[in-house]
Design a protein around this motif. Sequence first.
Motif, PDB file in Angstrom:
ATOM      1  N   GLY A 443       0.872  -1.187  -0.045  1.00  0.00           N
ATOM      2  CA  GLY A 443      -0.032   0.116  -0.048  1.00  0.00           C
ATOM      3  C   GLY A 443       0.810   1.373   0.032  1.00  0.00           C
ATOM      4  N   HIS A 444       2.046   1.189  -0.355  1.00  0.00           N
ATOM      5  CA  HIS A 444       2.924   2.600  -0.518  1.00  0.00           C
ATOM      6  C   HIS A 444       2.769   3.067  -2.110  1.00  0.00           C
ATOM      7  CE1 HIS A 444       5.477   0.173   2.949  1.00  0.00           C
ATOM      8  NE2 HIS A 444       4.288   0.802   3.372  1.00  0.00           N
ATOM      9  N   ARG A 445       3.532   4.183  -1.952  1.00  0.00           N
ATOM     10  CA  ARG A 445       3.520   4.920  -3.105  1.00  0.00           C
ATOM     11  C   ARG A 445       4.634   4.231  -3.748  1.00  0.00           C
ATOM     12  NH1 ARG A 445       4.630  11.660  -3.676  1.00  0.00           N
ATOM     13  NH2 ARG A 445       4.877  11.755  -5.903  1.00  0.00           N
ATOM     14  N   VAL A 446       4.456   3.996  -4.963  1.00  0.00           N
ATOM     15  CA  VAL A 446       5.385   3.502  -5.725  1.00  0.00           C
ATOM     16  C   VAL A 446       6.811   4.219  -5.613  1.00  0.00           C
ATOM     17  CG1 VAL A 446       6.451   2.454  -7.885  1.00  0.00           C
ATOM     18  CG2 VAL A 446       3.879   1.983  -7.255  1.00  0.00           C
ATOM     19  N   PHE A 447       6.663   5.310  -6.177  1.00  0.00           N
ATOM     20  CA  PHE A 447       7.974   6.286  -6.430  1.00  0.00           C
ATOM     21  C   PHE A 447       7.873   7.580  -5.997  1.00  0.00           C
ATOM     22  CE2 PHE A 447       8.781   3.607 -10.471  1.00  0.00           C
ATOM     23  CZ  PHE A 447       9.754   3.071 -10.015  1.00  0.00           C
ATOM     24  N   GLN A 448       9.188   7.800  -5.070  1.00  0.00           N
ATOM     25  CA  GLN A 448       9.097   9.609  -4.621  1.00  0.00           C
ATOM     26  C   GLN A 448       9.510   9.942  -6.028  1.00  0.00           C
ATOM     27  OE1 GLN A 448       7.893  10.361  -1.778  1.00  0.00           O
ATOM     28  NE2 GLN A 448       7.658   8.457  -1.265  1.00  0.00           N
ATOM     29  N   PRO A 449       9.350  11.580  -6.055  1.00  0.00           N
ATOM     30  CA  PRO A 449       9.939  12.136  -7.188  1.00  0.00           C
ATOM     31  C   PRO A 449      11.283  11.863  -7.730  1.00  0.00           C
ATOM     32  CG  PRO A 449       8.497  13.738  -5.786  1.00  0.00           C
ATOM     33  CD  PRO A 449       8.745  12.223  -5.052  1.00  0.00           C
ATOM     34  N   SER A 450      12.043  11.843  -6.754  1.00  0.00           N
ATOM     35  CA  SER A 450      13.423  11.772  -6.966  1.00  0.00           C
ATOM     36  C   SER A 450      14.025  10.247  -7.469  1.00  0.00           C
ATOM     37  CB  SER A 450      14.560  11.737  -5.836  1.00  0.00           C
ATOM     38  OG  SER A 450      14.019  11.152  -4.628  1.00  0.00           O
ATOM     39  N   GLU A 451      13.000   9.194  -6.999  1.00  0.00           N
ATOM     40  CA  GLU A 451      13.186   8.084  -7.433  1.00  0.00           C
ATOM     41  C   GLU A 451      12.596   7.775  -8.735  1.00  0.00           C
ATOM     42  OE1 GLU A 451      12.876   5.727  -2.978  1.00  0.00           O
ATOM     43  OE2 GLU A 451      10.758   5.817  -3.967  1.00  0.00           O
ATOM     44  N   MET A 452      11.564   8.615  -9.091  1.00  0.00           N
ATOM     45  CA  MET A 452      11.081   8.325 -10.298  1.00  0.00           C
ATOM     46  C   MET A 452      12.002   8.797 -11.500  1.00  0.00           C
ATOM     47  SD  MET A 452       8.830   7.903 -12.735  1.00  0.00           S
ATOM     48  CE  MET A 452       7.188   7.463 -11.957  1.00  0.00           C
ATOM     49  N   LEU A 453      12.911   9.883 -11.099  1.00  0.00           N
ATOM     50  CA  LEU A 453      13.858  10.481 -12.098  1.00  0.00           C
ATOM     51  C   LEU A 453      14.862   9.558 -12.214  1.00  0.00           C
ATOM     52  CD1 LEU A 453      15.195  12.878 -13.686  1.00  0.00           C
ATOM     53  CD2 LEU A 453      16.221  13.632 -11.312  1.00  0.00           C
ATOM     54  N   LEU A 454      15.489   8.782 -10.995  1.00  0.00           N
ATOM     55  CA  LEU A 454      16.339   7.705 -10.935  1.00  0.00           C
ATOM     56  C   LEU A 454      15.833   6.466 -11.890  1.00  0.00           C
ATOM     57  CD1 LEU A 454      19.002   6.493  -9.861  1.00  0.00           C
ATOM     58  CD2 LEU A 454      17.650   5.735  -8.087  1.00  0.00           C
ATOM     59  N   PHE A 455      14.637   6.031 -11.932  1.00  0.00           N
ATOM     60  CA  PHE A 455      14.105   5.066 -12.667  1.00  0.00           C
ATOM     61  C   PHE A 455      14.193   5.264 -14.151  1.00  0.00           C
ATOM     62  CE2 PHE A 455      10.373   3.087 -14.955  1.00  0.00           C
ATOM     63  CZ  PHE A 455      10.908   1.994 -14.984  1.00  0.00           C
ATOM     64  N   ALA A 456      13.873   6.570 -14.309  1.00  0.00           N
ATOM     65  CA  ALA A 456      13.926   7.185 -15.694  1.00  0.00           C
ATOM     66  C   ALA A 456      15.073   7.066 -16.605  1.00  0.00           C
ATOM     67  CB  ALA A 456      13.155   8.539 -15.749  1.00  0.00           C
ATOM     68  N   VAL A 457      16.192   7.396 -15.609  1.00  0.00           N
ATOM     69  CA  VAL A 457      17.531   7.417 -16.271  1.00  0.00           C
ATOM     70  C   VAL A 457      18.011   5.950 -16.463  1.00  0.00           C
ATOM     71  CG1 VAL A 457      19.975   7.937 -15.503  1.00  0.00           C
ATOM     72  CG2 VAL A 457      18.154   9.489 -14.911  1.00  0.00           C
ATOM     73  N   ALA A 458      17.593   5.044 -15.318  1.00  0.00           N
ATOM     74  CA  ALA A 458      17.969   3.646 -15.721  1.00  0.00           C
ATOM     75  C   ALA A 458      17.229   2.854 -16.920  1.00  0.00           C
ATOM     76  CB  ALA A 458      17.496   2.835 -14.330  1.00  0.00           C
ATOM     77  N   ALA A 459      15.892   3.365 -17.038  1.00  0.00           N
ATOM     78  CA  ALA A 459      15.004   2.836 -18.152  1.00  0.00           C
ATOM     79  C   ALA A 459      15.672   3.307 -19.647  1.00  0.00           C
ATOM     80  CB  ALA A 459      13.756   3.197 -17.948  1.00  0.00           C
ATOM     81  N   ALA A 460      16.263   4.765 -19.653  1.00  0.00           N
ATOM     82  CA  ALA A 460      16.524   5.148 -20.666  1.00  0.00           C
ATOM     83  C   ALA A 460      17.814   4.414 -21.165  1.00  0.00           C
ATOM     84  CB  ALA A 460      16.730   6.592 -20.668  1.00  0.00           C
ATOM     85  N   GLY A 461      18.709   4.369 -20.055  1.00  0.00           N
ATOM     86  CA  GLY A 461      19.959   3.795 -20.282  1.00  0.00           C
ATOM     87  C   GLY A 461      19.677   2.192 -20.660  1.00  0.00           C
ATOM     88  N   ALA A 462      19.092   1.575 -20.205  1.00  0.00           N
ATOM     89  CA  ALA A 462      18.575   0.119 -20.718  1.00  0.00           C
ATOM     90  C   ALA A 462      18.083   0.045 -22.156  1.00  0.00           C
ATOM     91  CB  ALA A 462      17.296  -0.279 -19.825  1.00  0.00           C
ATOM     92  N   VAL A 463      17.408   1.127 -22.571  1.00  0.00           N
ATOM     93  CA  VAL A 463      17.040   1.198 -23.921  1.00  0.00           C
ATOM     94  C   VAL A 463      18.350   1.476 -24.963  1.00  0.00           C
ATOM     95  CG1 VAL A 463      15.604   2.768 -25.834  1.00  0.00           C
ATOM     96  CG2 VAL A 463      14.577   2.002 -23.393  1.00  0.00           C
ATOM     97  N   VAL A 464      18.983   2.555 -24.418  1.00  0.00           N
ATOM     98  CA  VAL A 464      20.238   2.647 -25.227  1.00  0.00           C
ATOM     99  C   VAL A 464      21.154   1.454 -25.438  1.00  0.00           C
ATOM    100  CG1 VAL A 464      22.465   3.821 -25.092  1.00  0.00           C
ATOM    101  CG2 VAL A 464      20.373   5.141 -24.573  1.00  0.00           C
ATOM    102  N   ALA A 465      21.306   0.646 -24.430  1.00  0.00           N
ATOM    103  CA  ALA A 465      22.050  -0.654 -24.220  1.00  0.00           C
ATOM    104  C   ALA A 465      21.475  -1.660 -25.226  1.00  0.00           C
ATOM    105  CB  ALA A 465      22.137  -1.069 -22.948  1.00  0.00           C
ATOM    106  N   VAL A 466      19.987  -1.964 -25.312  1.00  0.00           N
ATOM    107  CA  VAL A 466      19.388  -2.737 -26.228  1.00  0.00           C
ATOM    108  C   VAL A 466      19.718  -2.433 -27.608  1.00  0.00           C
ATOM    109  CG1 VAL A 466      17.257  -3.764 -26.944  1.00  0.00           C
ATOM    110  CG2 VAL A 466      17.881  -3.564 -24.403  1.00  0.00           C
ATOM    111  N   ALA A 467      19.482  -1.186 -27.843  1.00  0.00           N
ATOM    112  CA  ALA A 467      19.956  -0.580 -29.178  1.00  0.00           C
ATOM    113  C   ALA A 467      21.381  -0.818 -29.544  1.00  0.00           C
ATOM    114  CB  ALA A 467      19.455   0.718 -29.250  1.00  0.00           C
ATOM    115  N   GLY A 468      22.344  -0.691 -28.512  1.00  0.00           N
ATOM    116  CA  GLY A 468      23.497  -0.911 -29.112  1.00  0.00           C
ATOM    117  C   GLY A 468      23.723  -2.419 -29.264  1.00  0.00           C
ATOM    118  N   LEU A 469      23.297  -3.150 -28.529  1.00  0.00           N
ATOM    119  CA  LEU A 469      23.549  -4.837 -28.816  1.00  0.00           C
ATOM    120  C   LEU A 469      22.845  -5.242 -30.210  1.00  0.00           C
ATOM    121  CD1 LEU A 469      22.320  -6.165 -25.175  1.00  0.00           C
ATOM    122  CD2 LEU A 469      24.601  -6.197 -26.357  1.00  0.00           C
TER     123      LEU A 469
END
Length: 476
Positions: A443-469
């Motif tokens: 029953g917790h909020r999934v992301f705090q604002p700073s955590e959402m930013l951190l996840f967005a960076v991780a997700a963008a990096g993962a997309v770049v990595a898949v494209a690179g592969l």
Amino acid sequence: MAETAPSKFALPTLTAMVVGSMVGAGIFSLPQTFGRVTGGLGALIAWAIAGGGMLMLAFVFQSLSRRKPELDAGVYAYAKAGFGNYPGFLSALGYWTVCCLGNVSYWVLIKSTLGALFPVFGDGNTIPAVAISSVGVWVVHFLILRGVKEAAFINTLVTVAKIIPILIFLVFVGIGFKADVFAANFYGGPGLEDAGLFSQVRGTMLVTVFVFVGIEGASVYSRYARRREDVGIATLLGFLGVLCLLVLVTMLSYGVMLRPDLAALRNPSMAGVLQAVVGPWGAVFVSVGLIISVLGAYLSWSLLAAEVLYSAARMESMPAFLAAENRNKVPFAALWLTNLLIQTFLILTLFAEQAFLLALKLTSSMILLPYLLTAAYALKLAWTGESYGARTKGRSTDLMRATLATVYTAGLIYAGGLSFLLLSLTIYAPGTVLFVIAQRERGHRVFQPSEMLLFAVAAAGAVVAVAGLVTGRILI
């Protein structure tokens, strides 16, 4: 998993856990992995940097075990306490992945060792090698499900079993050491004329991280320690002993074979070095010792991987189902998820030209975030004075050590290179689904604002990595 472990561990057992965790597949491959990228001078500088940086990290673990004794679930507990739920989850996910990748490297090295006798196994990444390894994974899996409770005792025996062949290797290679060969290798020799010293040293950094993974072994099981102060002492004793072994194995090898010949050895390259000194029996001796020790260590690391998920679920950083136990008090859900990931990584080794080196570097890349967050938490405590109270004795020393450990681990992320950082994000980003489940079911909020930013960076990096592969810009 507290019920499945001995109630209390004494200092020798905790020290054996640290040594046993660190001395694994990596040390047996040091002559080749160092020989590929540097000569004797670069190796000395690399070990000086790694030894100093990891010593600071060992002091950090020692300090945190005293300052925050209630945080007894390992490195990810420090990340959660210091920086919030999502960083704590990422640390737990990263550390669990490291345990799984470490076990993959064990299977690859075993099959590469057998490949010297049975070419069908190649360098450990052929279809027969992966098939046999997969059988081994699931045999151990079902043995653990039946209730293997002697992890600490087994780890102590395995530690002795793996240290003996290493010590014998050092004795014979020390006798066969040739000063002129070492001198020829000192600056790198043929093939490294255009590689600067900085480049040579940087090329070894992820290797040095890999062989030190496990320095936190006493911390992970700290709640079982007979005396709390033994956790820090065991970490320091284990670290110093293993550092001596690592430096000796590396440097003595440069006095036996020319660097290009070291680089061309198949792994476990310690076998090739000893064979050059004493003949064929040396390779057989090292190979047998490696297989025995690695198989035993595999059981301990499998239990550790399940312990990571189990503990993280208990501290609400992972979904609750991962804390479920069967009638034998084994965290079966955590064990199933662990071995499914190991199986996936084993299949991926089929597509890697150098499977062991990939496992080594990806393991090193994944451990950097848990280590960085641990060091940063110790820095935060020393900076703010939290847990020090009115007594400031030792605070400035802790501040200096934590600062150096933080700088060292952050520098390793740079030294590892962008490719492996991006590859690690392909695990962190999709793995976040476990965090979402854990937060929603409580029953917790999934992301705090700073955590959402951190996840967005991780997700963008993962997309770049898949494209690179896909495009071939990132190779595995």
